[in-house]
Write a protein that holds these residues in place. Structure first.
Motif, PDB file in Angstrom:
ATOM      1  N   LEU A  37      -7.079  34.872  23.818  1.00 22.01           N
ATOM      2  CA  LEU A  37      -5.810  34.523  24.452  1.00 22.01           C
ATOM      3  C   LEU A  37      -5.097  33.472  23.619  1.00 22.01           C
ATOM      4  CD1 LEU A  37      -5.885  31.535  26.186  1.00 22.01           C
ATOM      5  CD2 LEU A  37      -7.594  32.844  27.436  1.00 22.01           C
ATOM      6  N   VAL A  38      -3.780  33.433  23.759  1.00 20.87           N
ATOM      7  CA  VAL A  38      -2.965  32.407  23.113  1.00 20.87           C
ATOM      8  C   VAL A  38      -2.162  31.683  24.187  1.00 20.87           C
ATOM      9  CG1 VAL A  38      -2.784  33.620  20.914  1.00 20.87           C
ATOM     10  CG2 VAL A  38      -1.024  33.979  22.647  1.00 20.87           C
ATOM     11  N   TYR A  39      -1.948  30.386  23.958  1.00 22.00           N
ATOM     12  CA  TYR A  39      -1.062  29.607  24.821  1.00 22.00           C
ATOM     13  C   TYR A  39      -0.009  28.966  23.939  1.00 22.00           C
ATOM     14  CZ  TYR A  39       0.834  26.072  27.919  1.00 22.00           C
ATOM     15  OH  TYR A  39       1.702  25.289  28.656  1.00 22.00           O
ATOM     16  N   VAL A  40       1.260  29.189  24.283  1.00 21.22           N
ATOM     17  CA  VAL A  40       2.375  28.714  23.465  1.00 21.22           C
ATOM     18  C   VAL A  40       2.813  27.336  23.954  1.00 21.22           C
ATOM     19  CG1 VAL A  40       4.683  29.212  22.604  1.00 21.22           C
ATOM     20  CG2 VAL A  40       3.104  31.099  23.087  1.00 21.22           C
ATOM     21  N   LEU A  41       2.622  26.349  23.091  1.00 18.01           N
ATOM     22  CA  LEU A  41       3.033  24.980  23.391  1.00 18.01           C
ATOM     23  C   LEU A  41       4.518  24.765  23.130  1.00 18.01           C
ATOM     24  CD1 LEU A  41      -0.027  23.362  21.684  1.00 18.01           C
ATOM     25  CD2 LEU A  41       0.614  22.856  24.043  1.00 18.01           C
ATOM     26  N   GLU A  42       5.005  25.319  22.030  1.00 15.09           N
ATOM     27  CA  GLU A  42       6.410  25.150  21.644  1.00 15.09           C
ATOM     28  C   GLU A  42       6.894  26.442  21.016  1.00 15.09           C
ATOM     29  OE1 GLU A  42       6.544  21.862  18.950  1.00 15.09           O
ATOM     30  OE2 GLU A  42       5.501  20.505  20.337  1.00 15.09           O
ATOM     31  N   GLY A  43       8.173  26.755  21.226  1.00 17.32           N
ATOM     32  CA  GLY A  43       8.756  27.950  20.636  1.00 17.32           C
ATOM     33  C   GLY A  43       8.369  29.191  21.409  1.00 17.32           C
ATOM     34  N   GLU A  44       8.322  30.322  20.708  1.00 24.77           N
ATOM     35  CA  GLU A  44       7.905  31.574  21.311  1.00 24.77           C
ATOM     36  C   GLU A  44       7.313  32.471  20.231  1.00 24.77           C
ATOM     37  OE1 GLU A  44      11.577  32.959  23.048  1.00 24.77           O
ATOM     38  OE2 GLU A  44      12.118  34.051  21.237  1.00 24.77           O
ATOM     39  N   VAL A  45       6.490  33.429  20.660  1.00 23.05           N
ATOM     40  CA  VAL A  45       5.842  34.341  19.719  1.00 23.05           C
ATOM     41  C   VAL A  45       5.948  35.766  20.246  1.00 23.05           C
ATOM     42  CG1 VAL A  45       4.229  32.578  18.918  1.00 23.05           C
ATOM     43  CG2 VAL A  45       3.543  34.127  20.769  1.00 23.05           C
ATOM     44  N   ALA A  53       5.648  34.638  14.935  1.00 26.67           N
ATOM     45  CA  ALA A  53       6.550  33.619  15.474  1.00 26.67           C
ATOM     46  C   ALA A  53       7.939  34.198  15.673  1.00 26.67           C
ATOM     47  CB  ALA A  53       6.599  32.411  14.548  1.00 26.67           C
ATOM     48  N   GLY A  54       8.677  33.629  16.616  1.00 27.60           N
ATOM     49  CA  GLY A  54      10.047  34.040  16.850  1.00 27.60           C
ATOM     50  C   GLY A  54      11.003  33.407  15.854  1.00 27.60           C
ATOM     51  N   GLU A  55      12.232  33.182  16.281  1.00 25.14           N
ATOM     52  CA  GLU A  55      13.267  32.686  15.385  1.00 25.14           C
ATOM     53  C   GLU A  55      13.186  31.189  15.148  1.00 25.14           C
ATOM     54  OE1 GLU A  55      16.935  33.984  17.033  1.00 25.14           O
ATOM     55  OE2 GLU A  55      16.557  36.113  16.644  1.00 25.14           O
ATOM     56  N   ALA A  56      12.364  30.501  15.905  1.00 25.25           N
ATOM     57  CA  ALA A  56      12.171  29.057  15.739  1.00 25.25           C
ATOM     58  C   ALA A  56      10.693  28.796  15.445  1.00 25.25           C
ATOM     59  CB  ALA A  56      12.603  28.320  17.004  1.00 25.25           C
ATOM     60  N   PRO A  57      10.362  27.619  14.921  1.00 27.85           N
ATOM     61  CA  PRO A  57       8.942  27.296  14.715  1.00 27.85           C
ATOM     62  C   PRO A  57       8.181  27.393  16.043  1.00 27.85           C
ATOM     63  CG  PRO A  57      10.345  25.696  13.614  1.00 27.85           C
ATOM     64  CD  PRO A  57      11.250  26.528  14.468  1.00 27.85           C
ATOM     65  N   ALA A  58       6.923  27.787  15.955  1.00 28.70           N
ATOM     66  CA  ALA A  58       6.084  27.921  17.150  1.00 28.70           C
ATOM     67  C   ALA A  58       4.796  27.131  16.962  1.00 28.70           C
ATOM     68  CB  ALA A  58       5.764  29.385  17.427  1.00 28.70           C
ATOM     69  N   ARG A  59       4.312  26.583  18.067  1.00 24.02           N
ATOM     70  CA  ARG A  59       3.046  25.867  18.082  1.00 24.02           C
ATOM     71  C   ARG A  59       2.224  26.436  19.230  1.00 24.02           C
ATOM     72  NH1 ARG A  59       2.436  19.240  18.522  1.00 24.02           N
ATOM     73  NH2 ARG A  59       0.212  19.121  18.007  1.00 24.02           N
ATOM     74  N   LEU A  60       0.980  26.790  18.962  1.00 24.29           N
ATOM     75  CA  LEU A  60       0.167  27.437  19.985  1.00 24.29           C
ATOM     76  C   LEU A  60      -1.305  27.201  19.725  1.00 24.29           C
ATOM     77  CD1 LEU A  60      -0.370  31.086  18.999  1.00 24.29           C
ATOM     78  CD2 LEU A  60       1.503  29.851  17.927  1.00 24.29           C
ATOM     79  N   ILE A  61      -2.112  27.479  20.748  1.00 19.44           N
ATOM     80  CA  ILE A  61      -3.557  27.504  20.557  1.00 19.44           C
ATOM     81  C   ILE A  61      -4.042  28.932  20.731  1.00 19.44           C
ATOM     82  CG2 ILE A  61      -3.904  25.110  21.263  1.00 19.44           C
ATOM     83  CD1 ILE A  61      -5.010  26.226  23.939  1.00 19.44           C
ATOM     84  N   VAL A  67     -17.588  30.605  21.020  1.00 18.57           N
ATOM     85  CA  VAL A  67     -16.221  30.187  21.342  1.00 18.57           C
ATOM     86  C   VAL A  67     -15.524  29.633  20.101  1.00 18.57           C
ATOM     87  CG1 VAL A  67     -14.886  28.425  22.596  1.00 18.57           C
ATOM     88  CG2 VAL A  67     -16.632  29.763  23.784  1.00 18.57           C
ATOM     89  N   SER A  68     -14.262  29.973  19.941  1.00 19.44           N
ATOM     90  CA  SER A  68     -13.443  29.360  18.894  1.00 19.44           C
ATOM     91  C   SER A  68     -12.175  28.790  19.512  1.00 19.44           C
ATOM     92  CB  SER A  68     -13.085  30.367  17.797  1.00 19.44           C
ATOM     93  OG  SER A  68     -12.209  31.367  18.288  1.00 19.44           O
ATOM     94  N   TYR A  69     -11.663  27.721  18.879  1.00 23.76           N
ATOM     95  CA  TYR A  69     -10.476  27.013  19.371  1.00 23.76           C
ATOM     96  C   TYR A  69      -9.649  26.652  18.147  1.00 23.76           C
ATOM     97  CZ  TYR A  69      -7.953  23.555  22.365  1.00 23.76           C
ATOM     98  OH  TYR A  69      -7.009  22.842  23.062  1.00 23.76           O
ATOM     99  N   LEU A  70      -8.501  27.315  17.966  1.00 19.47           N
ATOM    100  CA  LEU A  70      -7.615  27.090  16.832  1.00 19.47           C
ATOM    101  C   LEU A  70      -6.257  26.613  17.335  1.00 19.47           C
ATOM    102  CD1 LEU A  70      -8.133  30.441  14.853  1.00 19.47           C
ATOM    103  CD2 LEU A  70      -9.600  28.414  14.834  1.00 19.47           C
ATOM    104  N   GLU A  71      -5.615  25.782  16.521  1.00 17.53           N
ATOM    105  CA  GLU A  71      -4.213  25.453  16.752  1.00 17.53           C
ATOM    106  C   GLU A  71      -3.413  26.005  15.584  1.00 17.53           C
ATOM    107  OE1 GLU A  71      -1.287  21.743  17.915  1.00 17.53           O
ATOM    108  OE2 GLU A  71      -3.069  21.324  16.727  1.00 17.53           O
ATOM    109  N   LEU A  72      -2.278  26.646  15.889  1.00 17.80           N
ATOM    110  CA  LEU A  72      -1.426  27.244  14.871  1.00 17.80           C
ATOM    111  C   LEU A  72      -0.051  26.603  14.913  1.00 17.80           C
ATOM    112  CD1 LEU A  72      -2.180  31.040  15.504  1.00 17.80           C
ATOM    113  CD2 LEU A  72      -3.441  29.451  14.037  1.00 17.80           C
ATOM    114  N   LEU A  73       0.458  26.212  13.739  1.00 12.79           N
ATOM    115  CA  LEU A  73       1.828  25.742  13.571  1.00 12.79           C
ATOM    116  C   LEU A  73       2.524  26.779  12.698  1.00 12.79           C
ATOM    117  CD1 LEU A  73       1.045  21.978  12.836  1.00 12.79           C
ATOM    118  CD2 LEU A  73       1.545  23.040  15.039  1.00 12.79           C
ATOM    119  N   MET A  74       3.432  27.568  13.303  1.00 12.23           N
ATOM    120  CA  MET A  74       3.970  28.757  12.653  1.00 12.23           C
ATOM    121  C   MET A  74       5.446  28.601  12.312  1.00 12.23           C
ATOM    122  SD  MET A  74       2.125  31.748  14.962  1.00 12.23           S
ATOM    123  CE  MET A  74       2.466  33.003  13.704  1.00 12.23           C
ATOM    124  N   PRO A  75       5.835  28.799  11.038  1.00  2.56           N
ATOM    125  CA  PRO A  75       7.253  28.821  10.686  1.00  2.56           C
ATOM    126  C   PRO A  75       7.943  30.024  11.323  1.00  2.56           C
ATOM    127  CG  PRO A  75       5.862  28.577   8.733  1.00  2.56           C
ATOM    128  CD  PRO A  75       4.964  28.953   9.863  1.00  2.56           C
TER     129      PRO A  75
END
Length: 315
Positions: free
Chosen positions: A218-226, A257-265, A194-202
């Motif tokens: 799988l990815v789960y989007v916390l903020e923004g959109e991808v 990432a979309g047009e705004a910053p995105a945060r996801l796992i 198992v791996s667990y990453l968090e991404l903060l994407m410009p």
């Protein structure tokens, strides 16, 4: 092998858990657990209004799987029936192997800080809880905690400016750091890779990560959109508080990432592929094992071992 397309998207649904805490459930249904195997459940919990979370998750049992609690904002006060207790703050992670059985409580609280001669509270609370299944041979292992302060989560930045935080697993090819390996190594990480990453994407940035053929990703989007691939010439937009589950064929996933910053796992893991007998906080392989677990709860013989603990919250 080709880049993996997305298989389906899950939109989180608001519900109440524990003693009435407002959560958004991303997935957590025994009927579709084979699609997200080895991941059983993902909840996005919290609120900016304390009355929606202060009742918390008082004493409850678990057996047969692991819980991963990631506190994004606020505090979570935790305690178990064998005497282990502590506080998780924003950025902290607790990877708990329930194994043979444990009773514990998790009580969200506002973050507090001392300013001069007064204490200030930030009422906003947010976190994630993930359930990771265990194979039959490991369901009754000794309970174990891995508590990790946020500052000890290794991170690096890609050429496109994506900040990657590695809780479990490995990321290779980061400028200046080479590869990063997550510090958590609980049972499912060893058994199911198992791996667990968090991404903060410009905005507009791209991230590519290996995912072994046949594994769940799988990815789960916390903020923004991808954007994720839906077909060779078409992308699918995944919005905030939604998850994209990829097809299992292919050797890598690509996220933009979309047009705004995105945060996801980003989660990956080898499916277990065993029968699942799941009722409430107990996840076993057969109905008979479930009946035995609930019998032990009634008889007071549920907890078999005192939990062990590796704690980076006190350093």
């Amino acid at each position: 092998m080709p880049v993996r397309p997305v298989a389906f998207v899950l939109r989180s649904v608001e519900t109440r858990e524990g003693a009435g805490v407002k959560v958004r459930r991303v997935f957590g249904d025994p009927l579709i657990a084979h699609e997200t195997d080895p991941f059983l459940l993902l909840d996005d919990f919290g609120s900016r209004y304390p009355h929606e979370y202060l009742a918390g998750f008082p004493w409850h049992p678990h057996r047969g799987f692991e819980t991963v609690t990631y506190v994004i904002k606020g505090e979570v006060h935790h305690e178990d029936s064998t005497g282990i207790k502590g506080v998780l703050n924003g950025g902290d992670v607790q990877w708990m192997t329930a194994g043979s059985g444990i009773f514990h409580s998790e009580m969200p609280r506002p973050a507090r800080r001392v300013v001069g001669d007064r204490v200030e509270e930030d009422p906003e609370q947010r976190g994630l809880q993930l359930w990771v299944n265990l194979p039959s041979r490991l369901k009754m292992v000794r309970p174990h905690y891995r508590n990790l302060r946020g500052e000890y989560v290794p991170s690096g930045t890609t050429d496109e400016g994506v900040e990657v935080r590695v809780i479990a697993g490995e990321v290779k090819g980061l400028p200046g750091t080479g590869s990063l390996r997550g510090p958590v190594a609980n049972v499912s990480i060893e058994a199911q890779d198992v791996s667990y990453l968090e991404l903060l994407m410009p905005p507009g940035s791209r991230f590519e990560h290996p995912a072994k053929d046949g594994y769940t990703a799988l990815v789960y989007v916390l903020e923004g959109e991808v954007l994720v691939p839906e077909a060779p010439d078409r992308s699918l937009r995944v919005r905030e508080r939604s998850a994209a589950v990829f097809e299992r064929e292919g050797d890598r996933v690509v996220i933009t990432a979309g047009e705004a910053p995105a945060r996801l796992i980003l989660l990956t893991g080898r499916p277990i592929g065993e029968p699942i007998a799941w009722y409430g906080p107990i996840v076993m392989n057969t109905r008979e094992e479930l009946v035995q677990a609930f019998r032990e709860l009634r008889e007071g013989t549920f907890v078999k071992h005192k939990a062990t603990e590796v704690d980076d919250l006190t350093v």
